[in-house]
Scaffold this active site. Sequence first.
Site, PDB file in Angstrom:
ATOM      1  N   GLY A 132      -1.773  -2.399   8.116  1.00  0.00           N
ATOM      2  CA  GLY A 132      -2.632  -1.376   8.706  1.00  0.00           C
ATOM      3  C   GLY A 132      -2.168  -0.054   8.151  1.00  0.00           C
ATOM      4  O   GLY A 132      -1.080   0.402   8.485  1.00  0.00           O
ATOM      5  N   HIS A 133      -2.952   0.506   7.239  1.00  0.00           N
ATOM      6  CA  HIS A 133      -2.543   1.740   6.568  1.00  0.00           C
ATOM      7  C   HIS A 133      -3.462   2.871   7.000  1.00  0.00           C
ATOM      8  O   HIS A 133      -4.676   2.796   6.813  1.00  0.00           O
ATOM      9  CB  HIS A 133      -2.578   1.556   5.049  1.00  0.00           C
ATOM     10  CG  HIS A 133      -1.613   0.508   4.566  1.00  0.00           C
ATOM     11  ND1 HIS A 133      -1.563   0.079   3.270  1.00  0.00           N
ATOM     12  CD2 HIS A 133      -0.663  -0.193   5.220  1.00  0.00           C
ATOM     13  CE1 HIS A 133      -0.614  -0.843   3.154  1.00  0.00           C
ATOM     14  NE2 HIS A 133      -0.060  -1.022   4.334  1.00  0.00           N
ATOM     15  N   ASP A 139       4.974   0.149   8.317  1.00  0.00           N
ATOM     16  CA  ASP A 139       4.455   1.331   9.017  1.00  0.00           C
ATOM     17  C   ASP A 139       5.245   2.605   8.729  1.00  0.00           C
ATOM     18  O   ASP A 139       5.399   3.464   9.593  1.00  0.00           O
ATOM     19  CB  ASP A 139       4.404   1.088  10.545  1.00  0.00           C
ATOM     20  CG  ASP A 139       3.587  -0.139  10.881  1.00  0.00           C
ATOM     21  OD1 ASP A 139       2.588  -0.379  10.195  1.00  0.00           O
ATOM     22  OD2 ASP A 139       3.960  -0.855  11.840  1.00  0.00           O
ATOM     23  N   LYS A 191       3.021   4.372   4.366  1.00  0.00           N
ATOM     24  CA  LYS A 191       2.680   4.039   2.965  1.00  0.00           C
ATOM     25  C   LYS A 191       1.258   4.487   2.631  1.00  0.00           C
ATOM     26  O   LYS A 191       1.000   5.016   1.556  1.00  0.00           O
ATOM     27  CB  LYS A 191       2.807   2.518   2.728  1.00  0.00           C
ATOM     28  CG  LYS A 191       4.221   1.986   2.906  1.00  0.00           C
ATOM     29  CD  LYS A 191       4.279   0.481   2.737  1.00  0.00           C
ATOM     30  CE  LYS A 191       3.562  -0.294   3.812  1.00  0.00           C
ATOM     31  NZ  LYS A 191       4.158  -0.183   5.154  1.00  0.00           N
ATOM     32  N   GLN A 230       3.522  -4.030   4.339  1.00  0.00           N
ATOM     33  CA  GLN A 230       4.718  -4.432   5.095  1.00  0.00           C
ATOM     34  C   GLN A 230       5.950  -3.642   4.612  1.00  0.00           C
ATOM     35  O   GLN A 230       5.790  -2.533   4.142  1.00  0.00           O
ATOM     36  CB  GLN A 230       4.958  -5.956   4.987  1.00  0.00           C
ATOM     37  CG  GLN A 230       3.966  -6.790   5.770  1.00  0.00           C
ATOM     38  CD  GLN A 230       2.626  -6.988   5.073  1.00  0.00           C
ATOM     39  OE1 GLN A 230       2.590  -7.379   3.923  1.00  0.00           O
ATOM     40  NE2 GLN A 230       1.546  -6.740   5.759  1.00  0.00           N
TER      41      GLN A 230
HETATM   42  P1  GDP Z   1       1.755   2.216   6.776  1.00  0.00           P
HETATM   43  O1  GDP Z   1       1.475   0.867   7.345  1.00  0.00           O
HETATM   44  O2  GDP Z   1       3.090   2.290   6.109  1.00  0.00           O
HETATM   45  O3  GDP Z   1       0.659   2.738   5.903  1.00  0.00           O
HETATM   46  O4  GDP Z   1       1.854   3.198   8.032  1.00  0.00           O
HETATM   47  P2  GDP Z   1       0.863   3.239   9.308  1.00  0.00           P
HETATM   48  O5  GDP Z   1      -0.378   3.915   8.893  1.00  0.00           O
HETATM   49  O6  GDP Z   1       0.762   1.904   9.949  1.00  0.00           O
HETATM   50  O7  GDP Z   1       1.724   4.116  10.304  1.00  0.00           O
HETATM   51  C1  GDP Z   1       2.141   5.388   9.978  1.00  0.00           C
HETATM   52  C2  GDP Z   1       1.520   6.398  10.961  1.00  0.00           C
HETATM   53  O8  GDP Z   1       2.179   7.644  10.840  1.00  0.00           O
HETATM   54  C3  GDP Z   1       0.065   6.692  10.686  1.00  0.00           C
HETATM   55  O9  GDP Z   1      -0.583   6.934  11.908  1.00  0.00           O
HETATM   56  C4  GDP Z   1       0.104   7.944   9.829  1.00  0.00           C
HETATM   57  O10 GDP Z   1      -1.063   8.745   9.954  1.00  0.00           O
HETATM   58  C5  GDP Z   1       1.285   8.650  10.423  1.00  0.00           C
HETATM   59  N1  GDP Z   1       2.072   9.489   9.502  1.00  0.00           N
HETATM   60  C6  GDP Z   1       2.346   9.302   8.191  1.00  0.00           C
HETATM   61  N2  GDP Z   1       3.174  10.260   7.738  1.00  0.00           N
HETATM   62  C7  GDP Z   1       3.440  11.062   8.793  1.00  0.00           C
HETATM   63  C8  GDP Z   1       4.285  12.214   8.989  1.00  0.00           C
HETATM   64  O11 GDP Z   1       4.954  12.684   8.085  1.00  0.00           O
HETATM   65  N3  GDP Z   1       4.293  12.744  10.247  1.00  0.00           N
HETATM   66  C9  GDP Z   1       3.571  12.236  11.283  1.00  0.00           C
HETATM   67  N4  GDP Z   1       3.651  12.807  12.469  1.00  0.00           N
HETATM   68  N5  GDP Z   1       2.794  11.149  11.140  1.00  0.00           N
HETATM   69  C10 GDP Z   1       2.743  10.578   9.919  1.00  0.00           C
HETATM   70  P1  IMO Z   2       2.037  -2.433   7.145  1.00  0.00           P
HETATM   71  O1  IMO Z   2       1.551  -2.685   5.759  1.00  0.00           O
HETATM   72  C1  IMO Z   2       4.542  -3.730  10.502  1.00  0.00           C
HETATM   73  C2  IMO Z   2       5.040  -8.040  11.081  1.00  0.00           C
HETATM   74  C3  IMO Z   2       4.404  -8.617  12.334  1.00  0.00           C
HETATM   75  C4  IMO Z   2       5.391  -9.749  12.620  1.00  0.00           C
HETATM   76  C5  IMO Z   2       5.731 -10.253  11.226  1.00  0.00           C
HETATM   77  C6  IMO Z   2       4.926 -11.471  10.787  1.00  0.00           C
HETATM   78  O2  IMO Z   2       1.065  -1.760   8.039  1.00  0.00           O
HETATM   79  O3  IMO Z   2       3.383  -1.760   7.122  1.00  0.00           O
HETATM   80  P2  IMO Z   2       2.409 -11.802  10.013  1.00  0.00           P
HETATM   81  O4  IMO Z   2       1.117 -11.547  10.725  1.00  0.00           O
HETATM   82  O5  IMO Z   2       2.551 -11.033   8.747  1.00  0.00           O
HETATM   83  O6  IMO Z   2       2.699 -13.258   9.829  1.00  0.00           O
HETATM   84  O7  IMO Z   2       3.542 -11.269  11.024  1.00  0.00           O
HETATM   85  O8  IMO Z   2       5.469  -9.177  10.336  1.00  0.00           O
HETATM   86  N1  IMO Z   2       4.113  -7.276  10.206  1.00  0.00           N
HETATM   87  C7  IMO Z   2       4.096  -5.940  10.144  1.00  0.00           C
HETATM   88  N2  IMO Z   2       4.776  -5.015  10.826  1.00  0.00           N
HETATM   89  N3  IMO Z   2       3.680  -3.347   9.529  1.00  0.00           N
HETATM   90  C8  IMO Z   2       3.000  -4.263   8.813  1.00  0.00           C
HETATM   91  O9  IMO Z   2       2.215  -3.924   7.765  1.00  0.00           O
HETATM   92  C9  IMO Z   2       3.155  -5.629   9.131  1.00  0.00           C
HETATM   93  N4  IMO Z   2       2.631  -6.776   8.647  1.00  0.00           N
HETATM   94  C10 IMO Z   2       3.239  -7.772   9.302  1.00  0.00           C
HETATM   95  O10 IMO Z   2       4.365  -7.685  13.380  1.00  0.00           O
HETATM   96  O11 IMO Z   2       6.555  -9.230  13.193  1.00  0.00           O
HETATM   97 MG    MG Z   3       0.928  -0.037   9.111  1.00  0.00          MG
END
Ligand code: GDP
Ligand code: IMO
Ligand code: MG
Length: 423
Positions: A40-41, A13, A16, A223
């Site tokens: 979850g991207h 998270d 990415k 991840q």
């Molecule tokens: P990922 O799993 O690495 O793709 O990240 P996620 O999408 O799960 O979580 C990142 C969250 O931060 C998302 O809601 C993005 O829209 C948000 N985000 C990404 N870059 C920035 C930033 O520079 N500032 C803020 N405030 N939010 C950001």
């Molecule tokens: P993105 O790509 C954050 C965590 C789960 C749990 C552990 C194992 O959005 O960054 P699993 O279901 O993979 O067997 O769970 O890994 N986990 C993540 N945490 N971002 C993710 O993906 C994750 N994918 C798995 O919360 O702790």
């Molecule tokens: Mg994510």
Amino acid sequence: MSTKIVVGTQWGDEGKGKTIDILASEANVVVRTQGGNNAGHTIEANGQVYKLRLMPSGILNPDTLCIIANGVVVDPKVLLGEIDDLNSRGISTDNLKIDARAHIIMPYHRELDGLSEAARGKAGIGTTKNGIGPCYMDKAERSGIRICDMIDKEKFENKVRENLEIKNKIMTLVYGGEPLDAEEIIAEYNGYADRLRKYVVDTTPILYKAIKDGKNVLFEGAQGTLLDIDLGTYPYVTSSHPISGGVCVGSGVGPTMIDECIGIAKGYTTRVGNGPFPTELEDEIGETIREKGHEFGTVTGRSRRCGWFDAVIVRYAVRVNGLTSLVLNKIDPLGGLGKLKICTAYKKDGEITYDFPPTLEELAKCEPVYEEMDGWDEDISNIREFEKLPLACQNYIKRIEELCDVKISSIGVGPDREENIYK
Ligand code: GDP
Ligand code: IMO
Ligand code: MG
């Protein structure tokens, strides 16, 4: 004309999806190589929010070829849901290709994920309960079902019956759960096969040719480094290799064909699920960061645990991924927090260590060593030049760069694809 790997440097998270979406504007091919719909991207573009779980984040770009490579575990139901959602929003998915070797997540994988987590009780990993672990277990055990099997009806039926005989025993006799019905699963998955068949190919020669032809290829990590099954905080990890090394195995591309490894970090640290977290803030500051950074899981909606930036972790990620640069997202939520802290090292048994330890027992003994830095109060989301950032913010970023021994190439100041500062 390059091949770039993008990986998470913390516990996932890191933003990415946002970074991949930006880089995808110059990419001919975007490839997911591991994990599944545990990812979850989030992408925010043109006033729209897209939450992608299996679909490569290049899909918003109509000219980009999107590949789900062999190392991904595919839940066909989830993938079709994403395809339908994108199509209904006017995004074409014609450029999607899925490698025939990718394993598929079956209903018993999801079931077993929930049952084994419940059986672990308090010691649970806190998985996303999407069946990721059980699917990779079957792959390693060599009883998995691949997407090439799913699209071959006769082979698929035999494999489901064979597998379910054993899985039902495990679910009922070991865990006290309910058995599943083979015929129901077969009928459901035959429907998925009919819709997904057109996307299934051998993606490895396509990738090889793209690279040989000098195309821009982007490998999208899911991840993060500390969730890697070997190099993460085992057993509180996922069941795949989110580090750069996993890209080669997960897509059939040799290491000599990779040009750059870009790490993604955020300006603080978060974690969803259980397991150690040295800089965790279980106080008001942690709560404020969670609110300001909207730190709630994209997949499960769970609150993300929040803490200070841990340079020991990101330095470790620089090393184990061989990072060539770092993108530092989410600096903006740190504004108005007062003094900020960066963990520069750990203190263990009275000694200072700069290396992330290999065992949970050693990690439990580690106390973060903090450096306090001035914060800033200004809203920085409209700033696009590094030099225009408040001085304290510039210093915070420069200190991270120094401590992590890596060049920071871009800084995120908001969720939208435009909200970045390029250094
Ligand atoms: P990922 O799993 O690495 O793709 O990240 P996620 O999408 O799960 O979580 C990142 C969250 O931060 C998302 O809601 C993005 O829209 C948000 N985000 C990404 N870059 C920035 C930033 O520079 N500032 C803020 N405030 N939010 C950001
Ligand atoms: P993105 O790509 C954050 C965590 C789960 C749990 C552990 C194992 O959005 O960054 P699993 O279901 O993979 O067997 O769970 O890994 N986990 C993540 N945490 N971002 C993710 O993906 C994750 N994918 C798995 O919360 O702790
Ligand atoms: Mg994510």
